[in-house]
Design an enzyme around this catalytic site. Structure first.
Site, PDB file in Angstrom:
ATOM      1  N   CYS A 193      -3.613  -3.278   4.487  1.00 28.60           N
ATOM      2  CA  CYS A 193      -2.788  -4.351   5.065  1.00 28.60           C
ATOM      3  C   CYS A 193      -3.274  -5.739   4.670  1.00 28.60           C
ATOM      4  O   CYS A 193      -2.571  -6.736   4.886  1.00 28.60           O
ATOM      5  CB  CYS A 193      -2.760  -4.239   6.582  1.00 28.60           C
ATOM      6  SG  CYS A 193      -2.042  -2.707   7.151  1.00 28.60           S
ATOM      7  N   GLU A 244       0.846  -1.193   0.000  1.00 26.51           N
ATOM      8  CA  GLU A 244       0.000   0.000   0.000  1.00 26.51           C
ATOM      9  C   GLU A 244       0.875   1.234   0.000  1.00 26.51           C
ATOM     10  O   GLU A 244       0.384   2.354   0.156  1.00 26.51           O
ATOM     11  CB  GLU A 244      -0.970  -0.005   1.176  1.00 26.51           C
ATOM     12  CG  GLU A 244      -0.320  -0.044   2.534  1.00 26.51           C
ATOM     13  CD  GLU A 244      -1.334   0.013   3.658  1.00 26.51           C
ATOM     14  OE1 GLU A 244      -1.995   1.040   3.783  1.00 26.51           O
ATOM     15  OE2 GLU A 244      -1.443  -0.974   4.393  1.00 26.51           O
ATOM     16  N   HIS A 260      -3.153  -9.367  12.924  1.00 28.25           N
ATOM     17  CA  HIS A 260      -2.551  -8.206  12.262  1.00 28.25           C
ATOM     18  C   HIS A 260      -2.226  -7.202  13.370  1.00 28.25           C
ATOM     19  O   HIS A 260      -3.090  -6.862  14.190  1.00 28.25           O
ATOM     20  CB  HIS A 260      -3.532  -7.592  11.252  1.00 28.25           C
ATOM     21  CG  HIS A 260      -3.080  -6.234  10.802  1.00 28.25           C
ATOM     22  ND1 HIS A 260      -1.902  -6.057  10.134  1.00 28.25           N
ATOM     23  CD2 HIS A 260      -3.612  -4.991  10.982  1.00 28.25           C
ATOM     24  CE1 HIS A 260      -1.733  -4.763   9.899  1.00 28.25           C
ATOM     25  NE2 HIS A 260      -2.751  -4.090  10.404  1.00 28.25           N
TER      26      HIS A 260
HETATM   27  P1  HMG Z   1      -3.572   7.520  20.941  1.00 24.09           P
HETATM   28  O1  HMG Z   1      -4.080   8.882  20.726  1.00 24.09           O
HETATM   29  O2  HMG Z   1      -2.144   7.371  21.349  1.00 24.09           O
HETATM   30  O3  HMG Z   1      -4.520   6.750  21.961  1.00 24.09           O
HETATM   31  O4  HMG Z   1      -3.806   6.713  19.603  1.00 24.09           O
HETATM   32  P2  HMG Z   1      -4.628   6.782  23.549  1.00 24.09           P
HETATM   33  O5  HMG Z   1      -4.384   8.157  24.080  1.00 24.09           O
HETATM   34  O6  HMG Z   1      -5.953   6.131  23.836  1.00 24.09           O
HETATM   35  O7  HMG Z   1      -3.438   5.865  24.088  1.00 24.09           O
HETATM   36  C1  HMG Z   1      -3.188   4.589  23.602  1.00 24.09           C
HETATM   37  C2  HMG Z   1      -3.114   3.611  24.807  1.00 24.09           C
HETATM   38  O8  HMG Z   1      -2.075   4.029  25.691  1.00 24.09           O
HETATM   39  C3  HMG Z   1      -4.390   3.570  25.645  1.00 24.09           C
HETATM   40  O9  HMG Z   1      -4.566   2.230  26.015  1.00 24.09           O
HETATM   41  C4  HMG Z   1      -4.045   4.410  26.848  1.00 24.09           C
HETATM   42  O10 HMG Z   1      -4.801   4.069  28.005  1.00 24.09           O
HETATM   43  C5  HMG Z   1      -2.575   4.043  27.032  1.00 24.09           C
HETATM   44  P3  HMG Z   1      -5.961   1.476  25.699  1.00 24.09           P
HETATM   45  O11 HMG Z   1      -7.009   2.225  26.422  1.00 24.09           O
HETATM   46  O12 HMG Z   1      -6.170   1.558  24.193  1.00 24.09           O
HETATM   47  O13 HMG Z   1      -5.742   0.080  26.164  1.00 24.09           O
HETATM   48  N1  HMG Z   1      -1.815   5.003  27.825  1.00 24.09           N
HETATM   49  C6  HMG Z   1      -0.917   4.668  28.765  1.00 24.09           C
HETATM   50  N2  HMG Z   1      -0.510   3.453  29.225  1.00 24.09           N
HETATM   51  C7  HMG Z   1       0.450   3.434  30.203  1.00 24.09           C
HETATM   52  N3  HMG Z   1       0.998   4.557  30.724  1.00 24.09           N
HETATM   53  C8  HMG Z   1       0.616   5.787  30.297  1.00 24.09           C
HETATM   54  C9  HMG Z   1      -0.380   5.878  29.267  1.00 24.09           C
HETATM   55  N4  HMG Z   1      -0.972   6.902  28.614  1.00 24.09           N
HETATM   56  C10 HMG Z   1      -1.859   6.354  27.726  1.00 24.09           C
HETATM   57  N5  HMG Z   1       1.187   6.884  30.810  1.00 24.09           N
HETATM   58  C11 HMG Z   1      -3.854   4.903  18.067  1.00 24.09           C
HETATM   59  C12 HMG Z   1      -3.591   5.318  19.503  1.00 24.09           C
HETATM   60  C13 HMG Z   1      -3.593   3.431  17.910  1.00 24.09           C
HETATM   61  C14 HMG Z   1      -5.334   5.179  17.734  1.00 24.09           C
HETATM   62  C15 HMG Z   1      -2.912   5.736  17.149  1.00 24.09           C
HETATM   63  O14 HMG Z   1      -1.599   5.353  17.379  1.00 24.09           O
HETATM   64  C16 HMG Z   1      -3.238   5.603  15.676  1.00 24.09           C
HETATM   65  O15 HMG Z   1      -4.077   6.318  15.136  1.00 24.09           O
HETATM   66  N6  HMG Z   1      -2.537   4.660  14.948  1.00 24.09           N
HETATM   67  C17 HMG Z   1      -2.715   4.448  13.524  1.00 24.09           C
HETATM   68  C18 HMG Z   1      -3.999   3.664  13.222  1.00 24.09           C
HETATM   69  C19 HMG Z   1      -3.978   2.275  13.799  1.00 24.09           C
HETATM   70  O16 HMG Z   1      -2.937   1.733  14.129  1.00 24.09           O
HETATM   71  N7  HMG Z   1      -5.159   1.635  13.858  1.00 24.09           N
HETATM   72  C20 HMG Z   1      -5.274   0.266  14.334  1.00 24.09           C
HETATM   73  C21 HMG Z   1      -6.446  -0.511  13.730  1.00 24.09           C
HETATM   74  S1  HMG Z   1      -6.615  -0.298  11.965  1.00 24.09           S
HETATM   75  C22 HMG Z   1      -5.342  -1.295  11.307  1.00 24.09           C
HETATM   76  O17 HMG Z   1      -4.766  -2.088  11.967  1.00 24.09           O
HETATM   77  C23 HMG Z   1      -5.003  -1.060   9.854  1.00 24.09           C
HETATM   78  C24 HMG Z   1      -3.666  -0.385   9.617  1.00 24.09           C
HETATM   79  O18 HMG Z   1      -2.607  -1.304   9.804  1.00 24.09           O
HETATM   80  C25 HMG Z   1      -3.623   0.206   8.185  1.00 24.09           C
HETATM   81  C26 HMG Z   1      -3.911  -0.721   7.011  1.00 24.09           C
HETATM   82  O19 HMG Z   1      -4.725  -1.619   7.025  1.00 24.09           O
HETATM   83  O20 HMG Z   1      -3.309  -0.447   5.970  1.00 24.09           O
HETATM   84  C27 HMG Z   1      -3.416   0.775  10.554  1.00 24.09           C
END
Ligand code: HMG
Length: 407
Positions: free
Chosen positions: A113, A81, A243
Site C-alpha cells: 500500500c 500491488e 492508511h
Molecule cells: P478478525 O479476526 O476479524 O479480528 O480480524 P477480531 O476477531 O479481533 O475482530 C475485529 C474487531 O471486532 C475487534 O476489535 C473485536 O473486538 C471487534 P478490536 O479489539 O480490534 O478493537 N468485535 C466486535 N465489535 C462489536 N460487536 C461485536 C464484535 N465482535 C468482534 N459483536 C483483521 C481483523 C483486521 C486482523 C482482519 O480483518 C484481517 O486480517 N485483515 C487484513 C489485514 C489487515 O487489514 N491488516 C491491517 C494492518 S496492515 C495494512 O494496513 C496493510 C494492508 O493494507 C496491505 C498492504 O499494505 O498492501 C492490509
C-alpha cells in the site's frame, strides 16, 4: 516554482456489497463489521473492469478536470500491488487506453500500500529536476483488495483508483519533504507470493507492524516539525489521514499517536484529548474507508478526497498529516498543505455522486462475481459498452491468446 499536486480524481467501481449482508451470510454479528471494523459497505468489481480500466477511468477525469492535454504528460507512474502481469506494467496498458504519446517515461511501482506514496514522491523529485521539459506527471494508484472467501480479511476488501497530476505550477497540494519521516523493515505481515490470487495475512501481527511504524514515524515527524517551526505536532497538523485497511484502524492509529506524544497528563485527560482531536481531525477523512473499503495504494488519497468533499473550501491553508503504510513494510509520514486550488477542485469532486450511483448486490451475486473473476471466455464489447457513463469509459473484455483485451 510551486511543485506539488495540481488536481486529482477518484474512480470507484459501480457495485457494492453491504457489510450487514456479508455478516448475515457468514453468521457473524453485524456489529462486528459495523463497529469492530467500522465499515458499512465494500466496493465490488464487475467482470468488465480491472486494475487497468479503473486507473484509466480515474486518469481521464483528472486530465479533463485539469484541462490537461495528453501531450503535456512527460511521466506516467502507476502504483499497484494487484498488477495484471509479471513483466508488462499496468502503466503501459493505461498509456494505450489514454493515448499518451511515446515521448513519456512510463513505469509501474510496487510496494504494497505504500506504492502510491512512493509514486507521488518520485514524481515530486522529477518535477523539481531539470529533466521534465515543462511537462507534468500523472501518478495513478489502482488496486483490487481481494481476500479469500470466509477469511478474516474478507470484510476488508475494496477497490478503486486515484489519479493525481504533479506539476511545477501546482495550486492544490504542496509538500515539505525535509519534514517527512520514514520507517521500513523486512517483515512478513501480509504478502502475496507469485501465483497466488489472494494474499497470505498475519492479521494481528500486521496491525502491530503498522502501529510500530506509525509510532516511529510520529517521533521523527514531531521532532522535525519542532526543529523547523517550533510547533507541536497537534498544533501544526489540522487533519490526520491514516492508511485505512478498515475504518476502525483510524481509532487504533490515532490512539497510538496521541499516547506516543509524551503529553504527561492523566489517563482521563489523554482520553479527552484523543476524543476531541479524533472527532475534529480524523472523522472527516473516513467516508471512503467506510463505504469503499481498502483500496491499498490509494487508501490515504481516498481519505484526502473524503476530507476535501467534507470540508470543501474551508480546507484552504490547512495542513494535513498523511500516514502512508505498506506491508512488508514501508511507511512515510508527511504533511501536505492545501492551497487555493481547493476552490476549483471542489467543483470536480464527484466522490459522493459515484457512491450514490452504485448498485447494491446481494450475497449470491457477490459470490458469483468472485468466482467469475477467473473466467476464461471473453466479453462482447457491446455488452461491456452498455455500462458506459461519465465515470466509466474503459472496459476489460477478457483474455484471448494470453493477451488482455480492452475497449
Ligand atoms: P478478525 O479476526 O476479524 O479480528 O480480524 P477480531 O476477531 O479481533 O475482530 C475485529 C474487531 O471486532 C475487534 O476489535 C473485536 O473486538 C471487534 P478490536 O479489539 O480490534 O478493537 N468485535 C466486535 N465489535 C462489536 N460487536 C461485536 C464484535 N465482535 C468482534 N459483536 C483483521 C481483523 C483486521 C486482523 C482482519 O480483518 C484481517 O486480517 N485483515 C487484513 C489485514 C489487515 O487489514 N491488516 C491491517 C494492518 S496492515 C495494512 O494496513 C496493510 C494492508 O493494507 C496491505 C498492504 O499494505 O498492501 C492490509
Amino acid at each position: 516554482m510551486k511543485v506539488g499536486v495540481s488536481n486529482l480524481a477518484i474512480y470507484i467501481p459501480p457495485l457494492y456489497l453491504s457489510h450487514d449482508d456479508l455478516a448475515d451470510f457468514r453468521s457473524v454479528p453485524r456489529d462486528k463489521f459495523r463497529l469492530g471494523l467500522g465499515n458499512n459497505n465494500m466496493a465490488i468489481v464487475p467482470p468488465w473492469e480491472d486494475t487497468v480500466t479503473m486507473a484509466a477511468n480515474a486518469a481521464d477525469m483528472a486530465l479533463e478536470d485539469g484541462g490537461i492535454e495528453k501531450d503535456d504528460i512527460g511521466l506516467l507512474i502507476v502504483s499497484t500491488e494487484t498488477g495484471v502481469d509479471q513483466s508488462k506494467p499496468v502503466a503501459s496498458y493505461v498509456q494505450g487506453l489514454l493515448g499518451i504519446g511515446p515521448r513519456t517515461r512510463v513505469y509501474e511501482i510496487k510496494h504494497a500500500c505504500y506504492g502510491g506514496t512512493a509514486g507521488i514522491m518520485s514524481a515530486i523529485d522529477w518535477a523539481k529536476s531539470n529533466h521534465h521539459g515543462g511537462k507534468k506527471a500523472l501518478v495513478i494508484t489502482t488496486d483490487i483488495a481481494r481476500y479469500g472467501l470466509n477469511t478474516p480479511g474478507e470484510p476488508t476488501q475494496g477497490a478503486g483508483s486515484v489519479a493525481l497530476i504533479v506539476s511545477g505550477q501546482a495550486e492544490l497540494i504542496h509538500f515539505s519533504p525535509s519534514l517527512n519521516a520514514f520507517y521500513s523493515e523486512d517483515v512478513l505481515d501480509f504478502w502475496r507470493p507469485n501465483g497466488y490470487s489472494v494474499p497470505i495475512v498475519d492479521g494481528k501481527y500486521s496491525i502491530e507492524c503498522y502501529l510500530k511504524a506509525l509510532e516511529f514515524c510520529t517521533g521523527d515527524l514531531r521532532r522535525n516539525i519542532a526543529q523547523e517551526t517550533g510547533k507541536s505536532l497537534l498544533s501544526y497538523i489540522d487533519y490526520f489521514i491514516y492508511h485505512l485497511p478498515f475504518a476502525k484502524m483510524a481509532n487504533k492509529a490515532h490512539h497510538r499517536l496521541i499516547s506516543s506524544l509524551d503529553l504527561r497528563v492523566s489517563e482521563k485527560e489523554l482520553e479527552r484529548i484523543f476524543e476531541e482531536s479524533f472527532q475534529k481531525k480524523v472523522v472527516p477523512t473516513l467516508r471512503g474507508a467506510k463505504e469503499v473499503g481498502n483500496i491499498y495504494t490509494g487508501s490515504v488519497y481516498m481519505g484526502l478526497i473524503s476530507l476535501m468533499e467534507e470540508a470543501g473550501r474551508d480546507l484552504e491553508g490547512k495542513s494535513v498529516g498523511v500516514f502512508s503504510y505498506g506491508s512488508g513494510c514501508g511507511a512515510e509520514y508527511f504533511p501536505a498543505y492545501i492551497g487555493e486550488g481547493i476552490r476549483k477542485q471542489v467543483k470536480y469532486l464527484n466522490f459522493a455522486e459515484q457512491l450514490k450511483r452504485r448498485r447494491k448486490i446481494d450475497f449470491q451475486e457477490y459470490t458469483g462475481l468472485y468466482s467469475q473473476s477467473k473466467r476464461k471466455e471473453t466479453l462482447n464489447p457491446d455488452d461491456a459498452l452498455r455500462n458506459k457513463n461519465e465515470f466509466s469509459r474503459h472496459f476489460f473484455l477478457g483474455i484471448k491468446d494470453h493477451k488482455r483485451m480492452y475497449v
